[in-house]
Design a protein around this motif. Sequence first.
Motif, mmCIF file in Angstrom:
data_model
loop_
_atom_site.group_PDB
_atom_site.id
_atom_site.type_symbol
_atom_site.label_atom_id
_atom_site.label_comp_id
_atom_site.label_asym_id
_atom_site.label_seq_id
_atom_site.Cartn_x
_atom_site.Cartn_y
_atom_site.Cartn_z
ATOM 1 N N GLY A 142 0.794 -1.213 0.000
ATOM 2 C CA GLY A 142 0.000 0.000 0.000
ATOM 3 C C GLY A 142 0.830 1.268 0.000
ATOM 4 O O GLY A 142 0.300 2.358 0.237
ATOM 5 N N ASP A 143 2.125 1.129 -0.296
ATOM 6 C CA ASP A 143 3.039 2.266 -0.141
ATOM 7 C C ASP A 143 3.707 2.696 -1.438
ATOM 8 O O ASP A 143 4.638 3.510 -1.416
ATOM 9 N N LEU A 144 3.273 2.170 -2.577
ATOM 10 C CA LEU A 144 3.849 2.622 -3.840
ATOM 11 C C LEU A 144 3.340 4.021 -4.157
ATOM 12 O O LEU A 144 2.163 4.322 -3.962
ATOM 13 N N THR A 175 -1.695 10.740 -5.852
ATOM 14 C CA THR A 175 -2.358 10.064 -4.741
ATOM 15 C C THR A 175 -1.937 8.601 -4.682
ATOM 16 O O THR A 175 -1.611 8.000 -5.700
ATOM 17 N N HIS A 176 -1.953 8.042 -3.476
ATOM 18 C CA HIS A 176 -1.623 6.628 -3.289
ATOM 19 C C HIS A 176 -2.750 5.716 -3.775
ATOM 20 O O HIS A 176 -2.506 4.553 -4.126
ATOM 21 N N GLN A 177 -3.986 6.232 -3.766
ATOM 22 C CA GLN A 177 -5.154 5.418 -4.078
ATOM 23 C C GLN A 177 -5.984 6.119 -5.153
ATOM 24 O O GLN A 177 -6.957 6.809 -4.860
ATOM 25 N N PRO A 178 -5.565 5.982 -6.396
ATOM 26 C CA PRO A 178 -6.209 6.725 -7.484
ATOM 27 C C PRO A 178 -7.717 6.515 -7.556
ATOM 28 O O PRO A 178 -8.221 5.398 -7.400
ATOM 29 N N LYS A 179 -8.406 7.622 -7.821
ATOM 30 C CA LYS A 179 -9.866 7.598 -7.916
ATOM 31 C C LYS A 179 -10.346 7.688 -9.364
ATOM 32 O O LYS A 179 -11.443 7.232 -9.669
ATOM 33 N N ARG A 180 -9.555 8.305 -10.206
ATOM 34 C CA ARG A 180 -9.967 8.512 -11.610
ATOM 35 C C ARG A 180 -9.207 7.528 -12.496
ATOM 36 O O ARG A 180 -7.980 7.474 -12.476
ATOM 37 N N TRP A 181 -9.951 6.774 -13.288
ATOM 38 C CA TRP A 181 -9.374 5.719 -14.114
ATOM 39 C C TRP A 181 -9.918 5.788 -15.541
ATOM 40 O O TRP A 181 -11.035 6.263 -15.771
ATOM 41 N N ARG A 182 -9.123 5.297 -16.451
ATOM 42 C CA ARG A 182 -9.603 5.036 -17.811
ATOM 43 C C ARG A 182 -9.766 3.531 -17.944
ATOM 44 O O ARG A 182 -8.798 2.772 -17.877
#
Length: 556
Positions: free
Chosen positions: A112-114, A538-545
Amino acid sequence: MNRRHFIKLSSTVSVATLAGRITYATSPQTEALQAPDEVWAQRGGQWARLTATNGTTFRDKDLVVTIKPTGSVEGVYVQSPSQPLDAVRLKWSYTLKPTASFMGDQFERSYGDLAWKTKLDTTINPWYVLIYDDKLTRCFGVKTGANSICWWSLNEGSLMLTMDTRSGGNGVLLGERTLHAADLVTMSSRPNENPFQADHRFCGLMCDKPRLPKQPVYGINDWYFAYGKNDFELIKKTTGSMAELVTNYKNRPFSVIDAGWAAYSPLLPGDGGWNDDYSKPNRKFPDMQLMGDTIKQLGMRPGLWMRPLCARHDDKASLLAPKIPGRNNPKMPVLDPTIPENIDRIKRYFDVYKAWGFEMVKHDFTTYDMMGRWGFSMKDSITSPDWNFNDRSQTNAEIILGLYRSIRDAAGNGISIIGCNTMSHLSAGLFELCRTGDDTSGKEWARTLKMGVNTLAFRLPQHNKFYAVDGDCVGLTTDISWEKNKQWLKLLAESGSPLFISAQPEAMGTAQKSAVKEAFAQASRIQPIGEPLDWMITHQPKRWRLNGQLVDFDWA
């Protein structure tokens, strides 16, 4: 070879020299890194600088490091006939631009740290590092399957590559042989190629021959609702109910039996994570061949979990790895992977699985069982000092590769392999799938968010370049909000990567069944790789393709 002639700088890469003294020689696919400014070697914990005898050979008495360019790849070869060798380090002058950010990988799973980073500190970047300066992405890495454990470091004014050659926690004893430590590969992004696309392409350059599944992989796994409390009837029930949601009969899903099926150790009765014999089931699974046949009859393909380096409770001491911090529980003895008898035992397990008719094996814990550390504890060394396996003539990387190749050979073409807690860069090209992050959860949404979303975002560039990237399961249970879990399900199902669902029967209502049916259909077919669009901030992306569409997730 004269150092000046080692580099042929073309006008297409002259801009690269503005970032520092690293320069390149171009080829159609990659760029060749110049000879290092400094070469160091570590013996007995002490670092010493080697003397350059020409542009590609560096020496300190009988310790010789040679860099042999072959096309666009620089091979690093090491000789140390008289002294144990801990590591070799190459150093180049390099100035990071003030606006630049950089990102590396992890030795095994991520936790969870990348992330993309901007601050120079003691952070190491295992296997490869990407540097983005708002215009160009520069990539520095080593080929997969290296014979040393490699990491990159960025410091004020320099870029360094460390190749750890220890055997256990001691220096390797090479004797008269020459160690091919690693092959260096570098690349710069193309015009209009963003960092994610460059990362994906670079992974393909680091791994020449990935071993990939013949079809997209999807299915079920019982761990995140059973947590080891599984049995024949539970597997039969869940496989049957989930099989009803399958629509692509040309690519059937897997039903993977996780920990809890194998013969218990009398020292740890009922512990599914540590077992005495992975060729024998416990009383909960009276007939594994019947279990495999039942899964097939219900419309899925049978798979199982195993931990290859578990020793039996009464194994003789000569077969065991020495006790070290993290690997010193007398109830959990570990097999020494450098002893041929132990490798033969592990290979025989796979003969049994073939006889049972199983088509997928997920093997786990090998990095921890060998090194006594999880990846997040591997800061400047992957294990504790002052110990070694039975065979000290091999590096840790060679020992790990030997184990992986034995598993691959034993599995043959009939069993697909998922590596879990495996050294990512060493498993590439050998295993079809890799569990690239730490466990998600059927109990805590925060853990799924941290481990699942992060690893999928930052390791998807490796998908179908190293292996199929397994971001771990959807723990679909009554303990986690369906509003959260259905988003994780959608992301996995539409990312192009494997989808595994761990569905508690009590949590499978009408809405869940409808969503899983659609997810199975999507995951069963080839899709474009998903792309996180805000992964650099961000560590936890919310926007994706996903499949050409922009999708926003609400992880809060």
